[in-house]
Design a protein around this motif. Structure first.
Motif, mmCIF file in Angstrom:
data_model
loop_
_atom_site.group_PDB
_atom_site.id
_atom_site.type_symbol
_atom_site.label_atom_id
_atom_site.label_comp_id
_atom_site.label_asym_id
_atom_site.label_seq_id
_atom_site.Cartn_x
_atom_site.Cartn_y
_atom_site.Cartn_z
ATOM 1 N N ARG A 160 129.515 75.337 50.754
ATOM 2 C CA ARG A 160 130.865 75.397 51.327
ATOM 3 C C ARG A 160 131.345 73.985 51.640
ATOM 4 N NH1 ARG A 160 130.480 73.974 56.410
ATOM 5 N NH2 ARG A 160 128.651 74.485 57.675
ATOM 6 N N ALA A 161 132.630 73.871 51.898
ATOM 7 C CA ALA A 161 133.210 72.575 52.261
ATOM 8 C C ALA A 161 132.593 72.094 53.574
ATOM 9 C CB ALA A 161 134.718 72.695 52.406
ATOM 10 N N MET A 162 132.282 70.810 53.622
ATOM 11 C CA MET A 162 131.766 70.221 54.849
ATOM 12 C C MET A 162 132.904 70.064 55.842
ATOM 13 S SD MET A 162 129.515 66.749 55.304
ATOM 14 C CE MET A 162 130.599 65.559 56.071
ATOM 15 N N THR A 163 132.647 70.405 57.089
ATOM 16 C CA THR A 163 133.636 70.237 58.154
ATOM 17 C C THR A 163 133.218 69.048 59.022
ATOM 18 O OG1 THR A 163 132.485 71.647 59.739
ATOM 19 C CG2 THR A 163 134.021 72.738 58.202
ATOM 20 N N PRO A 164 134.132 68.494 59.811
ATOM 21 C CA PRO A 164 133.755 67.390 60.700
ATOM 22 C C PRO A 164 132.591 67.758 61.629
ATOM 23 C CG PRO A 164 136.133 67.525 60.563
ATOM 24 C CD PRO A 164 135.584 68.742 59.854
ATOM 25 N N GLY A 165 132.511 69.009 62.037
ATOM 26 C CA GLY A 165 131.439 69.444 62.918
ATOM 27 C C GLY A 165 130.073 69.499 62.256
ATOM 28 N N PRO B 268 142.055 64.324 47.730
ATOM 29 C CA PRO B 268 141.669 65.384 46.823
ATOM 30 C C PRO B 268 140.173 65.428 46.510
ATOM 31 C CG PRO B 268 142.558 63.604 45.532
ATOM 32 C CD PRO B 268 142.660 63.193 46.995
ATOM 33 N N GLY B 269 139.386 64.554 47.088
ATOM 34 C CA GLY B 269 137.938 64.624 46.924
ATOM 35 C C GLY B 269 137.385 65.782 47.739
ATOM 36 N N ALA B 270 136.106 65.997 47.623
ATOM 37 C CA ALA B 270 135.477 67.094 48.373
ATOM 38 C C ALA B 270 134.034 66.729 48.697
ATOM 39 C CB ALA B 270 135.522 68.377 47.572
ATOM 40 N N THR B 271 133.610 67.117 49.867
ATOM 41 C CA THR B 271 132.215 66.992 50.260
ATOM 42 C C THR B 271 131.760 68.391 50.650
ATOM 43 O OG1 THR B 271 132.645 64.775 51.105
ATOM 44 C CG2 THR B 271 130.598 65.822 51.802
ATOM 45 N N VAL B 272 130.626 68.804 50.153
ATOM 46 C CA VAL B 272 130.130 70.148 50.421
ATOM 47 C C VAL B 272 128.753 70.088 51.062
ATOM 48 C CG1 VAL B 272 131.467 71.176 48.540
ATOM 49 C CG2 VAL B 272 129.139 70.419 48.111
ATOM 50 N N VAL B 273 128.366 71.194 51.687
ATOM 51 C CA VAL B 273 127.033 71.338 52.248
ATOM 52 C C VAL B 273 126.427 72.635 51.739
ATOM 53 C CG1 VAL B 273 127.494 70.010 54.348
ATOM 54 C CG2 VAL B 273 127.870 72.475 54.363
ATOM 55 N N LEU B 274 125.114 72.682 51.775
ATOM 56 C CA LEU B 274 124.381 73.913 51.500
ATOM 57 C C LEU B 274 123.917 74.439 52.844
ATOM 58 C CD1 LEU B 274 122.950 75.914 49.564
ATOM 59 C CD2 LEU B 274 120.978 74.382 49.653
ATOM 60 N N GLU B 275 124.276 75.676 53.156
ATOM 61 C CA GLU B 275 123.962 76.252 54.458
ATOM 62 C C GLU B 275 123.253 77.584 54.269
ATOM 63 O OE1 GLU B 275 126.398 76.676 58.501
ATOM 64 O OE2 GLU B 275 127.261 77.801 56.838
#
Length: 65
Positions: free
Chosen positions: A7-12, A51-58
């Motif tokens: 999912r998209a990484m959030t500031p938190g 328009p870039g994106a950073t994602v995480v695996l959760e």
């Protein structure tokens, strides 16, 4: 146990990303970032605004990568 989700990484998320990010950088085997990066410097380098994106695996509320 839930399935892993990308999912998209959030500031938190950064406080959960920083510990493993710092370990990876400190090992000096993968990225050519300075070894003395602060958390703020690393977040600026790693997190890309639209328009870039950073994602995480959760999985089960834990950020794994």
């Amino acid at each position: 146990m839930s399935d892993p989700a990308i999912r998209a990484m959030t500031p938190g998320d950064w406080p959960r990303v920083w510990p493993f990010f710092a370990d990876i950088v400190a090992a000096g085997e993968t990225y050519t970032y300075p070894l003395d990066l602060t958390s703020e410097q690393a977040r600026e380098l790693w997190s890309k605004p639209p328009p870039g994106a950073t994602v995480v695996l959760e999985e089960d509320g834990e950020v794994l990568g």
